[in-house]
Scaffold this active site. Structure first.
Site, short mmCIF file in Angstrom:
data_model
loop_
_atom_site.label_atom_id
_atom_site.label_comp_id
_atom_site.label_asym_id
_atom_site.label_seq_id
_atom_site.Cartn_x
_atom_site.Cartn_y
_atom_site.Cartn_z
CG HIS A 105 21.98 29.85 0.59
ND1 HIS A 105 21.59 28.55 0.79
CD2 HIS A 105 20.91 30.48 0.07
CE1 HIS A 105 20.33 28.40 0.41
NE2 HIS A 105 19.89 29.56 -0.03
CG ASP B 173 22.86 26.15 2.75
OD1 ASP B 173 22.93 27.28 3.29
OD2 ASP B 173 22.25 25.94 1.68
N GLY C 177 12.99 31.49 -2.89
CA GLY C 177 12.37 32.00 -1.68
C GLY C 177 12.12 30.94 -0.63
CB SER D 131 16.74 29.48 0.51
OG SER D 131 17.28 28.98 -0.68
CB SER E 226 20.19 23.46 0.78
OG SER E 226 21.31 24.01 0.11
#
Length: 354
Positions: free
Chosen positions: A200, A229, A308, A310, A325
């Site tokens: 993402h 992801d 942040g 991720s 994720s």
């Protein structure tokens, strides 16, 4: 030296079964008490992978015993238990096969795919563990509870604070398209260097830098989100970054292998917002229903995380486990952080950690 520093910026980132009296699982639907994770050894990763391949549908998953550190393999018959014993792990006879648990999750997918929910297999209780965040309305919660109730002891449900969200934010670490994410692991393929992050994140931009508005250091090579992801970014220069993860205390963890997380094991998460946090694995084969679509086959942990983080690294010792994720936030030291298993991304892109 300059190249080494750049790499560090990027990487903020388990039978003894007597002939009679097999241990059995008769787990009730109540939420189990959280237990600290235990370390998995390289031998346990290898044994677990071997047994899952050998047993196939005879296995109902595995976990690490939080008291003894033993690798426990769930089975539904004594013939499978004998195979587990012969291999050197501990067998546990359970009521429900993986196929039965997956059928329960399919029921949830068909009847209760509600934004703000997630479900996955807690092998330590032989159940589907369902979570609902604070955004789930009372009407939706009633529906979810009805479906879970019909599944009987095969499932349990828990309300969690916060809202399940992809944890992208504006700030500092790796930047693309006006967003901030974190990098997971440096990888290599035929001498070309790449790093992995969340899909993402890579959906948001093709060009990435280490400072907001800074010069490009990598370009998107691949991206997959939702359903999966993960994404791959290729370094745009000839740097040879170290294969390490930032521990945020001035030291770095060398990553030399990749594996699949095991329920009950201790893990760490490195991300650009919450830095280094710790937790344990609580469920595998997890589906999370984000607002823009579901992501399947994740791993749920208790590590804390925030916007942040991720794309950050989930790891144990020198073993890479996952790409961060999202989560429903963090309550004290108990989070609900989700990671994409890194082995899938490595296989798809044909890259390796080093």
């Amino acid at each position: 030296m300059r190249r080494t520093l750049r790499a560090r910026i990027f990487l903020s980132v388990l039978l003894t079964v007597p002939a009679v009296g097999l241990s059995t699982s008769t787990a009730a639907a109540a939420e189990p008490e959280p237990r600290p994770g235990v370390s998995a050894s390289p031998e346990q990763y290898a044994l677990d992978a071997k047994l899952q391949r050998t047993l196939g549908s005879q296995s109902a998953g595995s976990y690490l015993d939080s008291r003894t550190g033993e690798l426990v393999v769930n089975v539904t018959d004594t013939a499978a238990a004998e195979k587990v014993q012969a291999a050197g792990a501990r067998a546990q006879l359970v009521k429900r096969s993986t196929d039965q648990l997956e059928a329960a999750m399919e029921t949830l997918r068909q009847r209760a795919r509600i934004t703000g929910t997630s479900w996955g297999i807690d092998t330590s209780t032989n159940q589907v563990a369902v979570e609902a965040d604070a955004s789930v309305s009372e009407a939706s919660m009633t529906l979810l509870k009805t479906v879970v109730s019909e599944l009987g002891e095969a499932a349990r449900i828990t309300r969690v604070p916060g809202v399940f969200t992809k944890e992208v934010s504006g700030g500092d670490a790796i930047y693309g398209g006006g967003y901030r994410c974190s990098a997971a692991f440096n990888t290599v393929k035929e001498g070309v260097r790449y790093f992995l992050t969340a899909g993402h994140c890579t959906n948001l931009a093709t060009s990435w830098s280490t400072t907001s508005g800074g010069s490009e250091v990598g370009t998107r090579e691949g991206t997959s989100y939702p359903t999966n992801d993960y994404g791959l970014i290729r370094y745009t220069d000839l740097s040879q970054p170290e294969g390490t993860v930032n521990l945020y205390d001035g030291t770095y963890q060398d990553i030399t292998a990749a594996g699949d997380a095991i329920v009950g094991q201790a893990i760490k998460k490195s991300g650009s917002t919450t830095k280094l946090t710790s937790g344990s694995v609580t469920a595998v084969n997890v589906t999370v229903n984000y607002s823009d679509g579901p992501v399947d086959q994740l791993v749920r942990t208790t590590a804390c995380s925030a916007g942040g983080d991720s794309g950050g690294a989930h790891f144990s010792g020198s073993t890479a486990l996952g790409i961060h994720s999202g989560s429903s936030g963090c309550n004290g030291t108990n989070g609900s952080a989700l990671h994409q298993p890194v082995t899938e991304a490595l296989g798809v892109y044909g890259v390796t950690v080093y």
